[in-house]
Scaffold this active site. Structure first.
Site, short mmCIF file in Angstrom:
data_model
loop_
_atom_site.label_atom_id
_atom_site.label_comp_id
_atom_site.label_asym_id
_atom_site.label_seq_id
_atom_site.Cartn_x
_atom_site.Cartn_y
_atom_site.Cartn_z
CB CYS A 48 -0.96 -0.27 1.22
SG CYS A 48 -2.23 -1.36 1.03
CG ASN A 91 -6.82 -0.53 2.06
OD1 ASN A 91 -5.98 -0.31 1.15
ND2 ASN A 91 -5.89 -0.83 3.17
CG HIS A 143 -2.70 3.42 2.39
ND1 HIS A 143 -3.44 3.05 1.41
CD2 HIS A 143 -2.85 2.39 3.13
CE1 HIS A 143 -4.06 1.96 1.38
NE2 HIS A 143 -3.51 1.54 2.69
O1 UT7 Z 1 -3.55 -1.18 3.82
C1 UT7 Z 1 -2.47 -1.65 4.67
C2 UT7 Z 1 -2.63 -1.52 6.03
N1 UT7 Z 1 -3.74 -1.82 6.65
C3 UT7 Z 1 -4.41 -1.29 7.67
O2 UT7 Z 1 -3.97 -0.29 8.22
C4 UT7 Z 1 -5.42 -2.01 8.24
C5 UT7 Z 1 -5.32 -1.89 9.68
N2 UT7 Z 1 -6.29 -2.58 10.69
C6 UT7 Z 1 -7.57 -2.42 10.55
O3 UT7 Z 1 -8.03 -1.43 9.91
C7 UT7 Z 1 -8.44 -3.04 11.81
O4 UT7 Z 1 -7.68 -3.78 12.57
C8 UT7 Z 1 -9.46 -4.00 11.13
C9 UT7 Z 1 -10.75 -3.13 10.44
C10 UT7 Z 1 -8.86 -4.92 10.09
C11 UT7 Z 1 -10.34 -4.88 12.26
O5 UT7 Z 1 -10.71 -3.81 13.20
P1 UT7 Z 1 -10.16 -3.95 14.96
O6 UT7 Z 1 -11.23 -2.96 15.47
O7 UT7 Z 1 -8.79 -3.87 15.03
O8 UT7 Z 1 -10.89 -5.26 15.16
P2 UT7 Z 1 -10.13 -6.57 15.62
O9 UT7 Z 1 -9.50 -7.23 14.81
O10 UT7 Z 1 -9.58 -6.26 17.07
O11 UT7 Z 1 -11.38 -7.62 16.24
C12 UT7 Z 1 -12.15 -7.20 17.03
C13 UT7 Z 1 -13.63 -7.96 16.87
C14 UT7 Z 1 -13.17 -9.66 16.98
O12 UT7 Z 1 -14.04 -10.41 17.75
P3 UT7 Z 1 -13.78 -10.69 19.54
O13 UT7 Z 1 -12.39 -11.70 19.19
O14 UT7 Z 1 -13.48 -9.38 20.07
O15 UT7 Z 1 -15.04 -11.42 19.72
C15 UT7 Z 1 -13.16 -9.92 15.70
O16 UT7 Z 1 -13.45 -11.45 15.56
O17 UT7 Z 1 -14.27 -7.89 15.82
C16 UT7 Z 1 -14.30 -9.08 15.26
N3 UT7 Z 1 -14.56 -8.88 13.80
C17 UT7 Z 1 -15.54 -8.75 13.27
N4 UT7 Z 1 -16.75 -8.43 13.59
C18 UT7 Z 1 -17.73 -8.32 12.55
C19 UT7 Z 1 -13.52 -8.81 12.89
N5 UT7 Z 1 -13.91 -8.56 11.71
C20 UT7 Z 1 -15.13 -8.41 11.65
C21 UT7 Z 1 -16.38 -8.11 10.79
N6 UT7 Z 1 -17.39 -8.12 11.49
N7 UT7 Z 1 -16.05 -7.88 9.61
#
Ligand code: UT7
Length: 369
Positions: A130, A302, A272
């Protein structure tokens, strides 16, 4: 391509064309929620994304790149099918930056150059995930400064829909497909459009945070067929999030310091488009009002290497950037890689809008802190 002898001062790369293109098919959060355990509210509040554009089956990265490249050449006043007004080839180098090349070999850029009718232009790909567009800008600026090229077409294009597992809810909601392109010409460092003051960096000790494990020589040289997980794009989102905020802010700060700019000198921060929360955190960290942070992640998701030029094209299409405005571009991606650069916006005709505007809506619940 002629190789010239050096003299000083070196020419600067000056932006003279911009455009973006996304495939017509729109996938809304509700559509994703029909097949994944997710919902519109989760996606909007955690990422700021409301919809993304997705390539049709059979549509490859070069198809998107050609569309954006053609529009950028037109925006620069060149006729991609023939010669420009001074009777020479429009550009003498084409750079495509992508994580999703048409094939592992050859590079995607030569085919794009050929389809645009760009003759014998040098053509190669740059891979920095990215961060690719900022790395590509630095590469193009280097070609121009060394007088290897006088005009360069730089295209960021990605079709993440071809590498993300459609059943992986964490990644399937984030990424969209698209392409953005700029044309750069040789000019002076103090004229509007001049690109300068780069900061580029990497930290390969974290290569495992964003990866497709199979497909390259590492996995091919090992025994056995790759698993489904190894064949698809994998990202440890939570850890990546923390790195993204820190590295983007550090890189932006280093670039501003190198140029002697203060944060308040920045009219438009163009990061980005990873996640709206990340963009706002970095803007807050830099002391930049969020209104100065360009964000179109809500409409396109993204789009990888396409995200910064697509955001530029989107903003330029709405005439939201004026000639003379000062821009800070900052990217972060797999590798890990990051990079920033500055530019002052030139006089350009507004490009065509890359996509339909979002229907006006109540943004209160869309704006995560
Ligand atoms: O382009 C390259 C650079 N990329 C980035 O910078 C992306 C960086 N990361 C992110 O944008 C975020 O980390 C995500 C959007 C990928 C995820 O958001 P988050 O707030 O960090 O969520 P998380 O991974 O900490 O997950 C929190 C909870 C989990 O459930 P539990 O374990 O708390 O029960 C996940 O399983 O949210 C759950 N989860 C979802 N729930 C509903 C993960 N994806 C989803 C989803 N819908 N799509």
């Amino acid at each position: 391509m002629p190789v010239h002898t050096f003299s000083t001062p070196a020419p600067a790369a000056v932006l003279c064309g911009v455009a973006g293109w996304v495939p017509p098919r729109v996938v809304t959060n509700d559509e994703l929620a029909e097949r994944l355990d997710t919902d519109d509210t989760w996606i909007r509040t955690r990422t700021g994304i409301r919809r993304r554009h997705v390539a049709e089956p059979g549509q490859a990265t070069s198809d998107l790149a050609v569309e954006a490249g053609r529009l950028a050449l037109r925006n620069a006043g060149f006729d991609p099918a023939g010669t420009d007004s001074v009777g020479t080839d429009p550009v003498d180098a084409v750079i495509v930056t992508t994580t999703t090349p048409d094939r592992p070999c050859p590079a995607t850029a030569p085919a794009v150059a050929a389809r645009l009718g760009l003759g014998r232009a040098a053509a190669f790909d740059v891979g920095a995930v990215c961060t690719g567009f900022v790395y590509g800008l630095a590469t193009a600026a280097g070609l121009i400064a060394s007088r290897v090229a006088t005009r360069v077409l730089l295209i960021g294009a990605d079709t993440y829909s071809t590498i993300v597992d459609p059943l992986d809810r964490a990644n399937a909601i984030i990424f969209g497909d698209g392409a953005g392109a700029v044309v750069l010409r040789a000019g002076h460092a103090d004229e509007p459009g001049a690109v300068g003051h780069f900061d580029l960096g990497s930290d390969g000790t974290h290569e495992d945070l964003i990866m497709i494990a199979a497909g390259g020589s590492r996995r091919r040289s090992a025994a056995g067929e790759p698993t489904r997980a190894e064949r698809h794009f994998a990202m440890r989102g939570n850890e990546v999030y923390r790195h993204a905020v820190t590295r983007m802010a550090e890189s932006a700060r280093a670039t501003l310091a190198g140029a002697g700019w203060k944060a308040d000198d920045v009219d438009h921060f163009v990061p980005h488009q990873a996640n709206l929360r990340i963009l706002h955190s970095v803007a807050d960290d830099l002391g930049l009002p969020r209104e100065r942070c360009v964000a179109n992640v809500d409409a396109v998701g993204n789009t990888g290497a396409a995200s910064i030029p697509l955001a530029l094209a989107d903003t330029a299409a709405r005439s939201a950037i004026r000639p003379g405005d000062r821009l800070l571009l900052t990217a972060f991606g797999g590798g890990l890689t990051w990079g920033s650069c500055l530019l002052t916006w030139p006089e350009l005709p507004p490009p065509a809008a890359p996509h339909d505007p979002l229907v006006p809506h109540d943004t209160r619940e869309d704006t995560p802190s």
